[in-house]
Scaffold this motif. Sequence first.
Motif, PDB file in Angstrom:
ATOM      1  N   LEU A   1       0.845  -1.188   0.000  1.00  0.00           N
ATOM      2  CA  LEU A   1       0.000   0.000   0.000  1.00  0.00           C
ATOM      3  C   LEU A   1       0.884   1.243   0.000  1.00  0.00           C
ATOM      4  CD1 LEU A   1      -2.771   1.416   0.287  1.00  0.00           C
ATOM      5  CD2 LEU A   1      -2.534   1.151   2.772  1.00  0.00           C
ATOM      6  N   VAL A   2       0.609   2.139  -0.932  1.00  0.00           N
ATOM      7  CA  VAL A   2       1.333   3.410  -1.016  1.00  0.00           C
ATOM      8  C   VAL A   2       0.318   4.539  -0.919  1.00  0.00           C
ATOM      9  CG1 VAL A   2       2.908   4.837  -2.377  1.00  0.00           C
ATOM     10  CG2 VAL A   2       3.085   2.339  -2.485  1.00  0.00           C
ATOM     11  N   LEU A   3       0.600   5.520  -0.099  1.00  0.00           N
ATOM     12  CA  LEU A   3      -0.294   6.657   0.109  1.00  0.00           C
ATOM     13  C   LEU A   3       0.373   7.936  -0.374  1.00  0.00           C
ATOM     14  CD1 LEU A   3      -1.414   5.765   3.758  1.00  0.00           C
ATOM     15  CD2 LEU A   3      -2.584   5.169   1.618  1.00  0.00           C
ATOM     16  N   VAL A   4      -0.292   8.633  -1.272  1.00  0.00           N
ATOM     17  CA  VAL A   4       0.228   9.899  -1.777  1.00  0.00           C
ATOM     18  C   VAL A   4      -0.445  11.033  -1.010  1.00  0.00           C
ATOM     19  CG1 VAL A   4       0.488  11.414  -3.763  1.00  0.00           C
ATOM     20  CG2 VAL A   4       0.614   8.925  -4.072  1.00  0.00           C
ATOM     21  N   SER A   5       0.336  11.691  -0.180  1.00  0.00           N
ATOM     22  CA  SER A   5      -0.100  12.874   0.562  1.00  0.00           C
ATOM     23  C   SER A   5      -1.493  12.728   1.180  1.00  0.00           C
ATOM     24  CB  SER A   5      -0.075  14.097  -0.375  1.00  0.00           C
ATOM     25  OG  SER A   5      -0.201  15.296   0.354  1.00  0.00           O
ATOM     26  N   PRO A   6      -1.697  11.726   2.034  1.00  0.00           N
ATOM     27  CA  PRO A   6      -3.014  11.570   2.669  1.00  0.00           C
ATOM     28  C   PRO A   6      -3.287  12.721   3.640  1.00  0.00           C
ATOM     29  CG  PRO A   6      -1.415  10.119   3.701  1.00  0.00           C
ATOM     30  CD  PRO A   6      -0.710  10.732   2.518  1.00  0.00           C
ATOM     31  N   LYS A   7      -4.532  13.100   3.789  1.00  0.00           N
ATOM     32  CA  LYS A   7      -4.889  14.219   4.663  1.00  0.00           C
ATOM     33  C   LYS A   7      -4.662  13.878   6.124  1.00  0.00           C
ATOM     34  CE  LYS A   7      -8.608  17.521   5.623  1.00  0.00           C
ATOM     35  NZ  LYS A   7      -9.984  17.934   5.288  1.00  0.00           N
ATOM     36  N   ASP A   8      -4.919  12.619   6.506  1.00  0.00           N
ATOM     37  CA  ASP A   8      -4.813  12.227   7.914  1.00  0.00           C
ATOM     38  C   ASP A   8      -4.325  10.790   8.014  1.00  0.00           C
ATOM     39  OD1 ASP A   8      -5.030  11.907  10.628  1.00  0.00           O
ATOM     40  OD2 ASP A   8      -7.217  11.990  10.694  1.00  0.00           O
TER      41      ASP A   8
END
Length: 247
Positions: free
Chosen positions: A33-40
């Motif tokens: 799982l890769v997250l690009v600039s998640p808010k929280d």
Amino acid sequence: MLDQIKIILCFTSHPGNIGAAARAMKTMGLSQLVLVSPKDFPSEEASARSSGALDILDNAIVVDSVEEAIKDCKLVIGTSSRSRALPWPLVEPREMVQIINEKPQARPVAILFGRESVGLLNEELQLCNYHVNIPANPEYMSLNLASAVQIISYELRLQFLNESPLKEEAFEQKDSETTATSEQVEGLYQHIEQTMMTTDFFDPENPKLLSARMRRLFAKSQLNQGEVNILRGFLASIEKYIKRKTS
């Protein structure tokens, strides 16, 4: 195959969706799982919604841009439910899985999911080789982010269960024939644009759709590393020729 698939969530607003997506992935055997600039994130809500898929969240990679998320991937697929001004190779989930299965050299694979409200932007979709569309009810296409991840993950799981274990072991190729990574292809795009500006073929003040059309051309080609090197060598020779003529 499954360990070569990256699920990339871009600019996710609600941490609960991240947790639910992690749960969807784990039930189907996906782990990257890769997250690009998640808010929280990290978030207690994400952990709660994961229902035990905490290992997926703990090992999730957080990056600042889509380009960084896909830089080592050789096949990039973006989820899209909207028709675009510039057509792109569009497949359904089952077709997408067939493409991944038929191209073991084009791994790792990135599958991009966009914002909850608007999905992926045009410039992000232009980084993809294919767009995948889940054929939902056209009268109500409001598919939750985690539900979309679940559908895609399920199709990948089915292929994994049917995949011959001998297929990848039998596949051998030279480095030059290996599919180029997204980072290598992006370097080629930048080189082409610079050369087109040098020769006055491309006006950055009035780009129209030229850049997007160039990206679509090479996205359909699925360039390998040798082809990227040939094209960049050719561009370098043009630059050297211009310098000789103008010096």
